[in-house]
Design a protein around this motif. Structure first.
Motif, PDB file in Angstrom:
ATOM      1  N   LEU A  36     -13.103   6.685  -2.463  1.00 46.54           N
ATOM      2  CA  LEU A  36     -14.636   6.984  -3.318  1.00 46.54           C
ATOM      3  C   LEU A  36     -14.093   6.995  -4.902  1.00 46.54           C
ATOM      4  CD1 LEU A  36     -16.043   9.717  -0.979  1.00 46.54           C
ATOM      5  CD2 LEU A  36     -16.306   7.310  -0.952  1.00 46.54           C
ATOM      6  N   ALA A  37     -14.765   5.628  -5.693  1.00 48.72           N
ATOM      7  CA  ALA A  37     -14.654   5.745  -7.084  1.00 48.72           C
ATOM      8  C   ALA A  37     -15.733   6.544  -7.663  1.00 48.72           C
ATOM      9  CB  ALA A  37     -14.401   4.478  -7.535  1.00 48.72           C
ATOM     10  N   PHE A  38     -15.599   7.492  -8.460  1.00 52.25           N
ATOM     11  CA  PHE A  38     -16.759   7.904  -9.463  1.00 52.25           C
ATOM     12  C   PHE A  38     -16.406   7.868 -11.029  1.00 52.25           C
ATOM     13  CE2 PHE A  38     -13.530  11.437  -8.025  1.00 52.25           C
ATOM     14  CZ  PHE A  38     -13.184  11.574  -9.319  1.00 52.25           C
ATOM     15  N   ASP A  39     -15.666   7.187 -11.333  1.00 48.14           N
ATOM     16  CA  ASP A  39     -15.402   6.688 -12.718  1.00 48.14           C
ATOM     17  C   ASP A  39     -14.705   5.545 -13.027  1.00 48.14           C
ATOM     18  OD1 ASP A  39     -16.006   7.113 -15.472  1.00 48.14           O
ATOM     19  OD2 ASP A  39     -14.996   9.243 -15.917  1.00 48.14           O
ATOM     20  N   LEU A  40     -15.027   5.093 -14.413  1.00 47.05           N
ATOM     21  CA  LEU A  40     -14.367   3.778 -14.712  1.00 47.05           C
ATOM     22  C   LEU A  40     -13.624   4.417 -15.984  1.00 47.05           C
ATOM     23  CD1 LEU A  40     -13.821   0.787 -14.456  1.00 47.05           C
ATOM     24  CD2 LEU A  40     -15.751   0.361 -15.706  1.00 47.05           C
ATOM     25  N   LEU A  41     -12.415   3.925 -16.080  1.00 48.90           N
ATOM     26  CA  LEU A  41     -11.300   4.640 -16.968  1.00 48.90           C
ATOM     27  C   LEU A  41     -11.084   3.440 -18.095  1.00 48.90           C
ATOM     28  CD1 LEU A  41      -9.043   6.706 -15.179  1.00 48.90           C
ATOM     29  CD2 LEU A  41     -11.409   7.284 -16.274  1.00 48.90           C
ATOM     30  N   GLU A  42     -10.692   2.251 -17.491  1.00 48.21           N
ATOM     31  CA  GLU A  42     -10.367   1.178 -18.342  1.00 48.21           C
ATOM     32  C   GLU A  42     -11.027  -0.048 -17.678  1.00 48.21           C
ATOM     33  OE1 GLU A  42      -6.239  -1.096 -18.859  1.00 48.21           O
ATOM     34  OE2 GLU A  42      -6.193   0.814 -19.946  1.00 48.21           O
ATOM     35  N   LEU A  43     -11.458  -0.976 -18.403  1.00 50.41           N
ATOM     36  CA  LEU A  43     -11.908  -2.348 -17.815  1.00 50.41           C
ATOM     37  C   LEU A  43     -11.367  -3.584 -18.686  1.00 50.41           C
ATOM     38  CD1 LEU A  43     -13.948  -3.896 -15.930  1.00 50.41           C
ATOM     39  CD2 LEU A  43     -15.740  -3.482 -17.560  1.00 50.41           C
ATOM     40  N   ASP A  44     -10.913  -4.377 -18.041  1.00 50.81           N
ATOM     41  CA  ASP A  44     -10.214  -5.856 -18.673  1.00 50.81           C
ATOM     42  C   ASP A  44      -9.287  -5.440 -19.792  1.00 50.81           C
ATOM     43  OD1 ASP A  44     -11.558  -7.317 -16.620  1.00 50.81           O
ATOM     44  OD2 ASP A  44     -13.353  -7.505 -18.031  1.00 50.81           O
ATOM     45  N   GLY A  45      -8.531  -4.315 -19.667  1.00 46.25           N
ATOM     46  CA  GLY A  45      -7.432  -3.956 -20.555  1.00 46.25           C
ATOM     47  C   GLY A  45      -8.023  -3.100 -21.701  1.00 46.25           C
ATOM     48  N   GLN A  46      -9.452  -2.800 -21.663  1.00 42.65           N
ATOM     49  CA  GLN A  46      -9.962  -1.944 -22.711  1.00 42.65           C
ATOM     50  C   GLN A  46     -10.224  -0.511 -22.272  1.00 42.65           C
ATOM     51  OE1 GLN A  46     -13.238  -3.873 -24.572  1.00 42.65           O
ATOM     52  NE2 GLN A  46     -11.890  -5.175 -25.776  1.00 42.65           N
ATOM     53  N   GLU A  47      -9.894   0.553 -22.926  1.00 40.13           N
ATOM     54  CA  GLU A  47      -9.968   1.662 -22.538  1.00 40.13           C
ATOM     55  C   GLU A  47     -11.567   2.062 -22.812  1.00 40.13           C
ATOM     56  OE1 GLU A  47     -11.161   5.810 -23.444  1.00 40.13           O
ATOM     57  OE2 GLU A  47     -10.560   4.560 -25.042  1.00 40.13           O
ATOM     58  N   VAL A  48     -12.383   2.573 -21.881  1.00 40.08           N
ATOM     59  CA  VAL A  48     -13.788   2.868 -22.167  1.00 40.08           C
ATOM     60  C   VAL A  48     -14.309   4.357 -21.868  1.00 40.08           C
ATOM     61  CG1 VAL A  48     -14.463   0.721 -21.119  1.00 40.08           C
ATOM     62  CG2 VAL A  48     -14.314   2.397 -19.408  1.00 40.08           C
ATOM     63  N   MET A  49     -13.216   5.307 -21.915  1.00 39.28           N
ATOM     64  CA  MET A  49     -13.414   6.643 -21.634  1.00 39.28           C
ATOM     65  C   MET A  49     -14.342   7.427 -22.898  1.00 39.28           C
ATOM     66  SD  MET A  49     -12.646   8.006 -18.888  1.00 39.28           S
ATOM     67  CE  MET A  49     -12.851   9.677 -19.386  1.00 39.28           C
ATOM     68  N   SER A  50     -14.516   6.405 -24.150  1.00 37.82           N
ATOM     69  CA  SER A  50     -15.333   7.213 -25.108  1.00 37.82           C
ATOM     70  C   SER A  50     -16.556   6.761 -25.191  1.00 37.82           C
ATOM     71  CB  SER A  50     -14.717   6.383 -26.597  1.00 37.82           C
ATOM     72  OG  SER A  50     -14.871   5.318 -26.552  1.00 37.82           O
ATOM     73  N   GLU A  51     -17.055   5.898 -23.954  1.00 32.71           N
ATOM     74  CA  GLU A  51     -18.177   5.480 -23.845  1.00 32.71           C
ATOM     75  C   GLU A  51     -18.896   6.787 -22.914  1.00 32.71           C
ATOM     76  OE1 GLU A  51     -18.838   1.963 -21.721  1.00 32.71           O
ATOM     77  OE2 GLU A  51     -17.582   0.700 -23.319  1.00 32.71           O
ATOM     78  N   PRO A  52     -20.205   6.888 -23.333  1.00 34.44           N
ATOM     79  CA  PRO A  52     -21.030   8.064 -22.428  1.00 34.44           C
ATOM     80  C   PRO A  52     -20.865   7.667 -21.084  1.00 34.44           C
ATOM     81  CG  PRO A  52     -22.611   7.065 -24.010  1.00 34.44           C
ATOM     82  CD  PRO A  52     -21.146   6.204 -24.035  1.00 34.44           C
ATOM     83  N   TRP A  53     -20.844   8.672 -20.192  1.00 33.76           N
ATOM     84  CA  TRP A  53     -20.645   8.723 -18.674  1.00 33.76           C
ATOM     85  C   TRP A  53     -21.541   7.801 -18.148  1.00 33.76           C
ATOM     86  CZ3 TRP A  53     -23.477   9.839 -14.240  1.00 33.76           C
ATOM     87  CH2 TRP A  53     -22.859   9.610 -13.457  1.00 33.76           C
ATOM     88  N   THR A  54     -22.845   7.771 -18.468  1.00 30.37           N
ATOM     89  CA  THR A  54     -23.930   7.087 -17.810  1.00 30.37           C
ATOM     90  C   THR A  54     -23.669   5.357 -18.085  1.00 30.37           C
ATOM     91  OG1 THR A  54     -25.248   7.161 -19.813  1.00 30.37           O
ATOM     92  CG2 THR A  54     -25.731   8.592 -18.201  1.00 30.37           C
ATOM     93  N   ASP A  55     -23.012   5.129 -19.398  1.00 34.97           N
ATOM     94  CA  ASP A  55     -22.862   3.636 -19.485  1.00 34.97           C
ATOM     95  C   ASP A  55     -21.443   3.290 -18.371  1.00 34.97           C
ATOM     96  OD1 ASP A  55     -24.614   3.843 -21.134  1.00 34.97           O
ATOM     97  OD2 ASP A  55     -23.329   3.882 -22.848  1.00 34.97           O
ATOM     98  N   ARG A  56     -20.566   4.099 -18.494  1.00 38.71           N
ATOM     99  CA  ARG A  56     -19.357   3.937 -17.531  1.00 38.71           C
ATOM    100  C   ARG A  56     -19.575   3.770 -16.143  1.00 38.71           C
ATOM    101  NH1 ARG A  56     -17.316   8.361 -20.234  1.00 38.71           N
ATOM    102  NH2 ARG A  56     -16.843   9.667 -18.241  1.00 38.71           N
ATOM    103  N   ARG A  57     -20.668   4.533 -15.500  1.00 42.11           N
ATOM    104  CA  ARG A  57     -21.073   4.667 -14.129  1.00 42.11           C
ATOM    105  C   ARG A  57     -21.854   3.353 -14.020  1.00 42.11           C
ATOM    106  NH1 ARG A  57     -20.456   6.954  -9.370  1.00 42.11           N
ATOM    107  NH2 ARG A  57     -21.958   6.446  -8.229  1.00 42.11           N
ATOM    108  N   LYS A  58     -22.592   2.900 -14.987  1.00 39.31           N
ATOM    109  CA  LYS A  58     -23.557   1.811 -14.919  1.00 39.31           C
ATOM    110  C   LYS A  58     -22.258   0.462 -14.352  1.00 39.31           C
ATOM    111  CE  LYS A  58     -26.734  -1.357 -15.161  1.00 39.31           C
ATOM    112  NZ  LYS A  58     -26.709  -2.427 -14.072  1.00 39.31           N
ATOM    113  N   ARG A  59     -21.277   0.347 -15.537  1.00 43.01           N
ATOM    114  CA  ARG A  59     -20.343  -0.491 -15.361  1.00 43.01           C
ATOM    115  C   ARG A  59     -19.786  -0.401 -13.894  1.00 43.01           C
ATOM    116  NH1 ARG A  59     -17.206  -2.558 -20.191  1.00 43.01           N
ATOM    117  NH2 ARG A  59     -18.177  -1.838 -22.262  1.00 43.01           N
ATOM    118  N   LEU A  60     -19.221   0.711 -13.471  1.00 42.18           N
ATOM    119  CA  LEU A  60     -18.632   0.973 -12.191  1.00 42.18           C
ATOM    120  C   LEU A  60     -19.620   0.280 -11.032  1.00 42.18           C
ATOM    121  CD1 LEU A  60     -16.255   2.043 -10.587  1.00 42.18           C
ATOM    122  CD2 LEU A  60     -17.517   4.136 -10.635  1.00 42.18           C
TER     123      LEU A  60
END
Length: 64
Positions: A36-60
């Motif tokens: 069960l994935a609940f967060d996205l840490l990196e996408l296509d080699g770019q760290e995304v942890m500085s983005e708001p959680w709602t944006d990371r959740r949408k990407r996930l």
């Protein structure tokens, strides 16, 4: 195709909670396990942890 690093948890349908349930399920061939994935840490080699959680959740959700 996107590549990412996810944060999540491996879950087992053993009736036991936590890591003990997963360890017991892994001893049995064909035991039902799910990741069960609940967060996205990196996408296509770019760290995304500085983005708001709602944006990371949408990407996930968009990856699924």
């Amino acid at each position: 195709m996107n590549q990412g690093i996810l944060d999540g948890e491996l879950c087992a349908e053993t009736g036991m909670e936590g890591i003990l349930g997963v360890c017991e399920a892994r001893k049995v061939r064909h035991a039902p396990l799910a990741f069960l994935a609940f967060d996205l840490l990196e996408l296509d080699g770019q760290e995304v942890m500085s983005e708001p959680w709602t944006d990371r959740r949408k990407r996930l959700e968009d990856l699924g």
